[in-house]
Each structure stands twice: as C-alpha cells, then as structure tokens.
Design an enzyme around this catalytic site. Structure first.
Site, PDB file in Angstrom:
ATOM      1  N   ARG A   4      -2.002 -10.899   2.727  1.00  0.00           N
ATOM      2  CA  ARG A   4      -3.212 -11.738   2.588  1.00  0.00           C
ATOM      3  C   ARG A   4      -3.980 -11.271   1.371  1.00  0.00           C
ATOM      4  O   ARG A   4      -3.614 -10.304   0.719  1.00  0.00           O
ATOM      5  CB  ARG A   4      -4.081 -11.564   3.833  1.00  0.00           C
ATOM      6  CG  ARG A   4      -4.407 -10.088   4.053  1.00  0.00           C
ATOM      7  CD  ARG A   4      -5.479  -9.856   5.080  1.00  0.00           C
ATOM      8  NE  ARG A   4      -5.498  -8.471   5.508  1.00  0.00           N
ATOM      9  CZ  ARG A   4      -6.108  -7.483   4.867  1.00  0.00           C
ATOM     10  NH1 ARG A   4      -6.738  -7.706   3.721  1.00  0.00           N
ATOM     11  NH2 ARG A   4      -6.079  -6.260   5.338  1.00  0.00           N
TER      12      ARG A   4
ATOM     13  N   GLU B  31       0.827  -1.213   0.000  1.00  0.00           N
ATOM     14  CA  GLU B  31       0.000   0.000   0.000  1.00  0.00           C
ATOM     15  C   GLU B  31       0.862   1.264   0.000  1.00  0.00           C
ATOM     16  O   GLU B  31       1.819   1.370   0.762  1.00  0.00           O
ATOM     17  CB  GLU B  31      -0.917   0.019   1.228  1.00  0.00           C
ATOM     18  CG  GLU B  31      -1.906  -1.134   1.243  1.00  0.00           C
ATOM     19  CD  GLU B  31      -2.995  -0.986   2.305  1.00  0.00           C
ATOM     20  OE1 GLU B  31      -4.068  -1.557   2.113  1.00  0.00           O
ATOM     21  OE2 GLU B  31      -2.764  -0.299   3.327  1.00  0.00           O
TER      22      GLU B  31
END
Ligand code: ADP
Length: 446
Positions: free
Chosen positions: A291, A275
C-alpha cells in the site's frame, strides 16, 4: 481512466488522494463516520456519504457499507489509503467481484505479503536477503529451542499476521524462550485472530531502511530509492528521511535493483514498500507493505514523482510511464509525524484546535486534514499532520526543518512538535548517527 473514485479513508491521507484525483480530473467521493461529519476530507470532496457511527468497525472498516456507498454514488474505483482496509485481500476481492477497481495490488499479492512467513519465503525465492530465522511457523518446544540455538540469542518471536509492532517478543536467554513464545502467541491471537509465530535473529543495532517500489502488474517495475525510518517508538515510526545517511549511491543501487527486479518478476501492480533492517553493510528483509505508506511524501520530494497519481494511473490499466533511468534523486527530505499526543508520554490529546498556523516557505510541505476550530475525535489514530521539508543537502534540510518547526503553532491540544524541536538539536540526529533503538534510549533519559 476512472470517472469517480471513492476514498475509503479519513484525515490527511483522504485529502492527499483527493488532490491527485483533482489533478487527473476525476470526481471524488468521501465517506465518513458521524464523528467526522465536519472533517476537511468531507468538505473538500465532490460528494460524501455517511457510512455509520464512530467506531471504525461500524464505518471505515465496514465492507458492506462501503460497497453501498460505491453503488449509491456510482464510483468506479476505490482508493483505500493506508491503515483501515488497505491491506485487506478480501476487500480487494469483493470490489473486483462488483466491477469496482481496487487501487492497489492484486488480492493475491496482498494475501501473500500479509502473511509474514509466506512473504519471507516468496521474496527469498526472488533473491532478496532475509533475516536468519525459522523456516515457517514454529509450533513445538523442541523446534523452538533448536532454531534459537542455531541462530543464537537474542532472538525475536514474531506474529505471522503481525502489524503495528504487536505480537513481538525479544528473548535474551533460553530460560525465557517458552514464556515469551506463549505471550507472543496470546498477543497475536487477541490482535489478529491467528497465533502463528516465527523466529528471527534479533539484530541489536540495525537501521530501518525501506525501498519504495512501483510496478504495473505487466512485468515492469522501478525503485524510487530508500527511506530511513529508524527513529521509532514501540516499533512505530516517528521521523523519516530520504536518502538514508547510512547509504551511498552504490549500496542504494545494489539493493534498489535487486528489489525492483524481484517485484517485476512477481508481476506486482501499484506502489509497495519493501522493508529491511540494515546492519554492518547488509540488508535483511522484514516485511513488505502492499500500500501507500504514511511517509511516502519524502520520496515524492526527492524524486518529484506523485506516487498517488501513479497508483491511480496503473490501477486504470496503464503501463508504467517511468523507467529506472528516469528516476533521479535531488536533495534531501525529512518528515515529522505531528500527532495529537503528549510529546513525552505519547498519551493521545483529542479536543478542539483553537489556533492553527502551519509553516510555509520554500521547501516546506504540510499534509494535514485539520483546521482551526476543528475538534479531533477520540476514536481514531492521533496523526493530525505531516511536516515534510526538502533541502538541497541534509544540512539545509535540517536548518529548514528547525525554522519550520518554530513557525508551527497549534493551540488547544498537545502535539509532538516539542519532541521534534528537541530531536533536531541532538548531535546524533544532526550527524545521522542513529539506529532503531536510539529514540527509546533518548526518551528513557530523565
Ligand atoms: P510490524 O508489521 O508489526 O510493524 P515489522 O516486521 O515491520 O513489524 O517490524 C517493525 C519493527 O520492529 C522494525 O522496524 C524494527 O524496529 C523491529 N524489528 C523487526 N524485526 C526485527 C529483528 N529481527 N531484529 C530487530 N528488530 C526488529
């Protein structure tokens, strides 16, 4: 390949994982709390095991009970989905000790990325740009002041073990620094049992852009482009799209290649999301999620790659079957998170769904775990489905989304559909001109 996968989750994501297993010819085991006995993921699985009472701590988060369910059913792998135990390194380790494969990265990589300070240090060494800030955790008053002065106000105090936007405080003036640090620490201690905090420059108008990556743990890694998740409320994503209206092919390739190279060098296995905040043409790493993400379908829609299927393949020891050249992007996709909540106050609205009619037609995908007559229990998060729409262009995608939203009928509970109906009519959304603060400003207007 595995014979039987236990899915340690519920709701739409449990169904999503079952779909991939079925296509691969793998038997599925659902686990459920007593509150979820009637849930769709239980009905559609090959086998199911009740693992305890409604509170997640006694069921979906209870490692001994999940292990017992694996032993009883003879499952040889566990897919954790997102949330619950998906980023719990200890769970991954315990499964491996019992010769059960955790469908995800190594426990070591989960542990590093779960500590935001360690994660930042690790990716920085691998050549990924990070947000300017403190080197590691900050303890003393003097150190805090020194770092804040050097990066300049406003600064953001963040919890090292943070998640879900908790333990974060923006500080605009030096007078507020110490009190904000104390409250971030207290919030972090209460939520995560760890009061370590660090400091970052607070970016005032960034977009949240994340890169989907995939590695096989054998040095091969690819990126599957970005998702723009800038429409957020309380740091929680509400609406996601790919590609980002703010990137061009060059900037996409530049950041994608940097990230894929780093992930390959790390020897990372499985799906992951790196991110970034993106401001004035620059990327700044904030965290990595080890994940599958809620918003993974937008990437699937534009790449045609089944992320869960690839997760299962790689976890079973296969090498990556896709190379970067094989990854192509086609059209545009948008996801709206349909929550059982009041569309303005976001107060949860559990209860019985008296009528359910999801939209259909070309380019429309609804991932959900509910059905007509189903009662949404009050114990878990309020996501009841995801509306994902694909179009050849962003414009076509928006038109199709407007049409799909108008077809969606859910009675008996409140949902966030009216909010999306409003959002897609805003010129800023139509033009792709929004940053991470846009939605909160919009919601605060009378
Ligand atoms: P969490 O794990 O709690 O979700 P993140 O580090 O992923 O925390 O940040 C969540 C959101 O908080 C981001 O998407 C962004 O909206 C905001 N945020 C995080 N870091 C910064 C920063 N340095 N400047 C401005 N906003 C930030």
């Amino acid at each position: 390949m595995f014979d039987k996968v236990l899915i340690a989750n519920r709701g739409e994501i449990a169904l999503r994982i079952q779909r991939a297993c079925k296509e691969l010819g793998i038997a599925t085991v659902a686990v459920h709390s007593t509150a979820d006995a009637e849930a769709m993921h239980v009905r559609l699985a090959d086998e199911s095991v009740c693992i305890g009472p409604p509170p997640a701590s006694d069921s979906y988060l209870n490692i001994p009970r999940l292990l017992a369910a694996c032993e009883i059913t003879g499952a040889d792998a566990v897919h954790p989905g997102y949330g619950f135990l998906s980023e719990n390194a200890r769970f991954a380790e315990i499964l491996e000790d019992h010769n059960i494969t955790f469908i995800g990265p190594s426990s070591e990589h989960i542990r590093i990325m779960g500590d935001k300070i360690a994660a930042k240090e690790t990716v920085q060494q691998l050549g990924i740009p990070v947000v300017p800030g403190s080197e590691g955790g900050i303890s003393g008053e003097l150190e805090a002041r020194k770092v804040a002065e050097s990066i300049g106000y406003p600064v953001l105090v963040k919890a090292a073990s943070g998640g879900g936007g908790r333990g974060m405080k923006v500080v605009h003036r030096s007078e507020d620094l110490l009190s904000s640090m104390a409250s971030a620490r207290a919030e972090a201690k209460a939520a995560f049992g760890d009061d370590t905090v660090y400091m970052e420059k607070f970016l005032t108008k960034p977009r949240h852009i994340e890169i989907q990556i995939f590695g096989d743990g054998q040095g091969n890694a690819v990126h599957l482009g970005e998702r723009d998740c800038s429409l957020q409320r309380r740091h929680q994503k509400v609406f996601e799209e790919a590609p980002s209206p703010a990137l061009n092919a060059d900037s996409r390739k530049r950041i994608g290649d940097t990230v894929a190279k780093a992930i390959g060098e790390l020897g990372y296995r499985g799906a992951g999301t790196v991110e970034f905040l993106y401001e004035d043409g620059e990327f700044y790493f904030i965290e990595m999620n080890t994940r599958l993400q809620v918003e993974h379908p937008v990437t699937e829609m534009i790449t045609g790659i089944d992320l869960v299927l690839e997760q299962i393949r790689v976890a079973s020891g296969s090498q990556l079957t896709i190379s970067q050249e094989d990854v192509t992007f086609s059209g545009h996709a948008i996801e709206c998170r349909i929550n059982a909540e009041n569309p303005r106050t976001f107060r949860p609205s559990p209860g019985r769904i008296t009528y359910w009619h999801p939209p259909g037609g070309l380019g429309v995908r609804v991932d959900s775990g509910v059905y007509q007559g189903y009662s949404i229990p009050p114990y878990y998060d309020s996501l009841i489905g995801k509306l994902v729409v694909h179009g050849k262009t962003r414009n076509e995608c928006l038109m199709r989304l407007k049409r799909a939203l108008s077809e969606f009928v859910i009675d008996g509970i409140e949902t966030t559909i009216p909010l999306f109906n409003e959002l897609i009519r805003q010129p800023d959304i139509a033009n792709g001109m929004y940053d991470i603060h846009w939605l909160e400003k919009f919601l605060s207007k009378p």
